[in-house]
Design a protein around this motif. Structure first.
Motif, PDB file in Angstrom:
ATOM      1  N   VAL A   1       7.949  -4.200  -3.108  1.00 50.08           N
ATOM      2  CA  VAL A   1       6.538  -4.022  -2.822  1.00 50.08           C
ATOM      3  C   VAL A   1       6.627  -3.969  -0.914  1.00 50.08           C
ATOM      4  O   VAL A   1       7.377  -4.898  -0.415  1.00 50.08           O
ATOM      5  N   ARG A   2       6.135  -2.938  -0.570  1.00 52.58           N
ATOM      6  CA  ARG A   2       6.140  -2.899   0.900  1.00 52.58           C
ATOM      7  C   ARG A   2       4.528  -3.266   1.537  1.00 52.58           C
ATOM      8  O   ARG A   2       3.686  -2.999   0.990  1.00 52.58           O
ATOM      9  N   ILE A   3       4.845  -4.019   2.403  1.00 51.14           N
ATOM     10  CA  ILE A   3       3.569  -4.689   2.988  1.00 51.14           C
ATOM     11  C   ILE A   3       3.089  -4.234   4.640  1.00 51.14           C
ATOM     12  O   ILE A   3       4.260  -4.711   5.539  1.00 51.14           O
ATOM     13  N   THR A   4       2.370  -3.632   5.052  1.00 50.83           N
ATOM     14  CA  THR A   4       1.971  -3.205   6.244  1.00 50.83           C
ATOM     15  C   THR A   4       1.571  -4.417   7.239  1.00 50.83           C
ATOM     16  O   THR A   4       0.990  -5.375   6.824  1.00 50.83           O
ATOM     17  N   ILE A   5       2.136  -4.463   8.668  1.00 52.29           N
ATOM     18  CA  ILE A   5       1.748  -5.288   9.491  1.00 52.29           C
ATOM     19  C   ILE A   5       0.749  -4.636  10.552  1.00 52.29           C
ATOM     20  O   ILE A   5       1.153  -3.713  11.234  1.00 52.29           O
ATOM     21  N   GLY A   6      -0.363  -5.383  10.593  1.00 53.61           N
ATOM     22  CA  GLY A   6      -1.405  -4.920  11.500  1.00 53.61           C
ATOM     23  C   GLY A   6      -1.818  -5.766  12.539  1.00 53.61           C
ATOM     24  O   GLY A   6      -0.844  -6.341  13.027  1.00 53.61           O
ATOM     25  N   VAL A   7      -3.070  -5.891  13.114  1.00 51.47           N
ATOM     26  CA  VAL A   7      -3.558  -6.861  13.864  1.00 51.47           C
ATOM     27  C   VAL A   7      -3.223  -8.188  13.291  1.00 51.47           C
ATOM     28  O   VAL A   7      -3.308  -8.300  12.040  1.00 51.47           O
ATOM     29  N   LEU A   8      -3.315  -9.336  14.193  1.00 50.43           N
ATOM     30  CA  LEU A   8      -2.982 -10.556  13.652  1.00 50.43           C
ATOM     31  C   LEU A   8      -3.885 -11.100  12.760  1.00 50.43           C
ATOM     32  O   LEU A   8      -3.499 -11.775  11.894  1.00 50.43           O
ATOM     33  N   GLU A   9      -5.258 -10.644  12.711  1.00 49.90           N
ATOM     34  CA  GLU A   9      -6.207 -11.244  11.957  1.00 49.90           C
ATOM     35  C   GLU A   9      -5.918 -10.820  10.591  1.00 49.90           C
ATOM     36  O   GLU A   9      -5.946 -11.630   9.737  1.00 49.90           O
ATOM     37  N   HIS A  10      -5.459  -9.512  10.421  1.00 45.76           N
ATOM     38  CA  HIS A  10      -5.068  -9.033   9.178  1.00 45.76           C
ATOM     39  C   HIS A  10      -3.756  -9.471   8.306  1.00 45.76           C
ATOM     40  O   HIS A  10      -3.628  -9.620   7.385  1.00 45.76           O
ATOM     41  N   THR A  11      -2.911  -9.768   9.435  1.00 43.47           N
ATOM     42  CA  THR A  11      -1.602 -10.291   9.091  1.00 43.47           C
ATOM     43  C   THR A  11      -1.878 -11.727   8.630  1.00 43.47           C
ATOM     44  O   THR A  11      -1.161 -12.018   7.414  1.00 43.47           O
ATOM     45  N   ARG A  12      -2.834 -12.454   9.044  1.00 36.16           N
ATOM     46  CA  ARG A  12      -3.010 -13.697   8.644  1.00 36.16           C
ATOM     47  C   ARG A  12      -3.527 -13.903   7.267  1.00 36.16           C
ATOM     48  O   ARG A  12      -3.536 -14.575   6.365  1.00 36.16           O
ATOM     49  N   LYS A  13      -4.602 -12.918   6.951  1.00 39.92           N
ATOM     50  CA  LYS A  13      -5.290 -12.626   5.904  1.00 39.92           C
ATOM     51  C   LYS A  13      -4.115 -12.239   4.604  1.00 39.92           C
ATOM     52  O   LYS A  13      -4.418 -12.761   3.437  1.00 39.92           O
ATOM     53  N   GLY A  14      -3.362 -11.553   5.024  1.00 36.53           N
ATOM     54  CA  GLY A  14      -2.028 -10.965   4.015  1.00 36.53           C
ATOM     55  C   GLY A  14      -1.350 -11.933   3.720  1.00 36.53           C
ATOM     56  O   GLY A  14      -0.850 -12.204   2.712  1.00 36.53           O
ATOM     57  N   ILE A  15      -0.923 -13.161   4.863  1.00 35.65           N
ATOM     58  CA  ILE A  15      -0.177 -14.208   4.534  1.00 35.65           C
ATOM     59  C   ILE A  15      -0.811 -15.090   3.595  1.00 35.65           C
ATOM     60  O   ILE A  15      -0.231 -15.682   2.132  1.00 35.65           O
ATOM     61  N   ALA A  16      -2.282 -15.077   3.760  1.00 30.78           N
ATOM     62  CA  ALA A  16      -3.059 -16.336   2.775  1.00 30.78           C
ATOM     63  C   ALA A  16      -3.169 -15.549   1.496  1.00 30.78           C
ATOM     64  O   ALA A  16      -2.905 -16.252   0.577  1.00 30.78           O
ATOM     65  N   ALA A  17      -3.095 -14.447   1.103  1.00 32.77           N
ATOM     66  CA  ALA A  17      -3.415 -13.756  -0.039  1.00 32.77           C
ATOM     67  C   ALA A  17      -2.006 -13.661  -0.781  1.00 32.77           C
ATOM     68  O   ALA A  17      -1.961 -13.958  -1.872  1.00 32.77           O
ATOM     69  N   LEU A  18      -0.784 -13.526   0.031  1.00 30.05           N
ATOM     70  CA  LEU A  18       0.448 -13.521  -0.611  1.00 30.05           C
ATOM     71  C   LEU A  18       0.822 -14.830  -1.133  1.00 30.05           C
ATOM     72  O   LEU A  18       1.373 -14.961  -2.242  1.00 30.05           O
ATOM     73  N   GLU A  19       0.441 -15.737  -0.369  1.00 26.92           N
ATOM     74  CA  GLU A  19       0.776 -17.295  -1.082  1.00 26.92           C
ATOM     75  C   GLU A  19      -0.109 -17.430  -2.266  1.00 26.92           C
ATOM     76  O   GLU A  19       0.479 -17.980  -3.331  1.00 26.92           O
ATOM     77  N   GLU A  20      -1.415 -17.120  -2.360  1.00 30.78           N
ATOM     78  CA  GLU A  20      -2.123 -17.101  -3.496  1.00 30.78           C
ATOM     79  C   GLU A  20      -1.699 -16.594  -4.654  1.00 30.78           C
ATOM     80  O   GLU A  20      -1.623 -17.053  -5.630  1.00 30.78           O
ATOM     81  N   SER A  21      -1.466 -15.297  -4.345  1.00 30.72           N
ATOM     82  CA  SER A  21      -1.070 -14.242  -5.512  1.00 30.72           C
ATOM     83  C   SER A  21       0.532 -14.648  -5.988  1.00 30.72           C
ATOM     84  O   SER A  21       0.550 -14.497  -7.196  1.00 30.72           O
ATOM     85  N   LEU A  22       1.387 -15.270  -5.314  1.00 26.10           N
ATOM     86  CA  LEU A  22       2.583 -15.419  -5.776  1.00 26.10           C
ATOM     87  C   LEU A  22       2.309 -16.890  -6.715  1.00 26.10           C
ATOM     88  O   LEU A  22       3.121 -16.875  -7.698  1.00 26.10           O
ATOM     89  N   ALA A  23       1.343 -17.557  -6.242  1.00 23.35           N
ATOM     90  CA  ALA A  23       1.139 -18.902  -7.197  1.00 23.35           C
ATOM     91  C   ALA A  23       0.574 -18.371  -8.244  1.00 23.35           C
ATOM     92  O   ALA A  23       0.752 -18.740  -9.497  1.00 23.35           O
ATOM     93  N   GLU A  24      -0.457 -17.238  -8.332  1.00 28.29           N
ATOM     94  CA  GLU A  24      -1.082 -16.991  -9.433  1.00 28.29           C
ATOM     95  C   GLU A  24      -0.335 -16.394 -10.662  1.00 28.29           C
ATOM     96  O   GLU A  24      -0.221 -16.538 -11.754  1.00 28.29           O
ATOM     97  N   ILE A  25       0.685 -15.416 -10.025  1.00 28.89           N
ATOM     98  CA  ILE A  25       1.801 -14.970 -11.147  1.00 28.89           C
ATOM     99  C   ILE A  25       2.862 -16.256 -11.489  1.00 28.89           C
ATOM    100  O   ILE A  25       3.719 -15.548 -12.153  1.00 28.89           O
ATOM    101  N   GLY A  26       3.038 -17.075 -10.939  1.00 28.19           N
ATOM    102  CA  GLY A  26       4.055 -17.890 -11.216  1.00 28.19           C
ATOM    103  C   GLY A  26       5.557 -17.420 -10.696  1.00 28.19           C
ATOM    104  O   GLY A  26       6.361 -18.085 -11.258  1.00 28.19           O
ATOM    105  N   TRP A  27       5.237 -16.840  -9.383  1.00 26.24           N
ATOM    106  CA  TRP A  27       6.611 -16.533  -8.822  1.00 26.24           C
ATOM    107  C   TRP A  27       7.194 -17.711  -8.119  1.00 26.24           C
ATOM    108  O   TRP A  27       6.705 -18.689  -7.631  1.00 26.24           O
ATOM    109  N   LYS A  28       8.434 -17.790  -8.451  1.00 28.02           N
ATOM    110  CA  LYS A  28       9.365 -18.767  -7.813  1.00 28.02           C
ATOM    111  C   LYS A  28      10.663 -18.355  -7.197  1.00 28.02           C
ATOM    112  O   LYS A  28      11.022 -17.368  -7.593  1.00 28.02           O
ATOM    113  N   ALA A  29      11.210 -19.046  -6.119  1.00 25.80           N
ATOM    114  CA  ALA A  29      12.162 -18.556  -5.454  1.00 25.80           C
ATOM    115  C   ALA A  29      13.514 -18.680  -6.110  1.00 25.80           C
ATOM    116  O   ALA A  29      13.578 -19.800  -7.014  1.00 25.80           O
TER     117      ALA A  29
END
Length: 365
Positions: free
Chosen positions: A337-365
């Protein structure tokens, strides 16, 4: 004349064979409400000076056919090249199309390292030339040895996105120089769409290397994707043929009117590029912390490896109003999956959504 009811029905009419085999491109646009981290656009806005120009355009101005010449002189001065070496296009897509139509004929070969930007294949395969795909090396490294091995007397065009999409990998200048020397019979396209986030260019070689073509876009850092404006830079000798193949009015008047303001606002461009570079470091640090595999990028995006649950991940991100791009159908990119990097506000929102989404789908390292 037959009536409308009696009009003959065309049966068995087909397009050229090249059109039949061309892969149709379907941009997954749909509803794009939310944080746009899917298309590598400027995620915020263009320069405010551009909006000021748009507000001053009169109705009478819209009645005129657009004229490229004055804007091409400005772009040439901005890039440090001669005016007759610049051709403004309707986005870089039109530049690619014009290149393919100008140089590719039956019996020719178009060498394309993959994965890469889809439109090279789309426009290349619409000609009578043969597409030759060269898979990337391990970890998406540039396949220099294999690409050089595939060059023959019928190689007529080679396309390099530098940095590349969707991987974010770059091609060293020395490799490009060797390629220009190794294939003097081929036009070598170096697509610098992501130049501002990378900082290295081969524009200084235009004219010195007669088979070099460089493209730039105003869709990324400048935030003008909706106006569709790109630039093709080549030697005078090649430009005379390229201009024959392009419509004289393909670049719209609004784009040409806004371009000077966008070029003049150095402060805005520098601010946005700094936001992306800082955001890229912030985002990759988050990926490291989460243990999510990714490839270091020189562009305004990062390619991550989600794995088998990539579709679930993209859907989970959308539920959080963050759009990302599934690249699993690209060569060698299964589960990516490719994720665009934009302004810092949007990057921080992307990181928060990323963490929640990985938890939701049960992704593990």
């Amino acid at each position: 004349m037959p009536s409308e009811q009696e009009a003959p029905v065309a049966e068995g009419i087909k397009p050229r064979a090249a059109v039949l085999r061309t892969r149709e491109y379907h941009p997954p646009l749909g509803s794009r409400e939310g944080v746009r981290l899917d298309f590598n656009e400027n995620t915020l806005a263009c320069s405010p000076r551009v909006l000021e120009v748009l507000g001053r355009i009169s109705r009478a101005e819209l009645t005129k056919y657009p004229e490229r010449g004055p804007a091409e002189k400005l772009v040439a001065a901005h890039l440090g090249v001669m005016p007759d070496q610049v051709l403004l296009t309707n986005g870089v897509d039109e530049a690619i199309h014009v290149l393919c139509q100008t140089y590719l004929d039956a019996g020719d070969e178009f060498l394309l390292p993959v994965p890469t930007y889809s439109m090279y294949e789309v426009y290349g395969s619409s000609t009578d030339a043969r597409m030759v795909f060269v898979p990337a090396a391990a970890d998406f490294a540039f396949p220099e040895e294999e690409l050089f091995r595939r060059i023959t007397s019928v190689t007529k065009m080679i396309a390099l996105a530098n940095p590349n999409s969707p991987t974010g990998k770059s091609v060293p200048r020395g490799t490009i120089l060797r390629l220009l020397e190794r294939a003097p019979q081929a036009m070598v396209l170096v697509d610098e769409a992501y130049y501002h986030f990378y900082g290295e260019t081969v524009l200084d070689l235009v004219g010195r290397a007669p088979n070099l073509v460089v493209t730039r876009t105003f869709s990324k850092a400048y935030g003008l994707a909706g106006l569709r404006l790109g630039a093709l830079i080549a030697s005078h000798e090649q430009m005379q043929w390229l201009r024959r193949m392009i419509s004289p009015y393909s670049v719209n008047g609004l784009a040409l009117a806004c371009l000077p303001a966008a070029l003049e606002d150095h402060a805005y461009l520098e601010w946005y590029v700094a936001q992306v570079r800082e955001g890229r470091a912030l985002f990759t640090a988050a990926l490291d912390r989460l243990g999510l595999p990714y490839w270091p990028s020189q562009a305004n995006f990062v390619l991550t490896k989600i794995g088998a649950r990539h579709r679930e991940f993209v859907a989970a991100m959308r539920r959080r109003d963050v759009l990302v791009r599934d690249r699993s159908t690209d060569p060698g990119c299964e589960g990516c999956v490719r994720i665009t990097i934009g302004v810092l506000e949007h990057t921080r929102k992307g990181i928060a959504a990323l963490e929640e989404s990985l938890a939701e789908i049960g992704w593990k390292a």
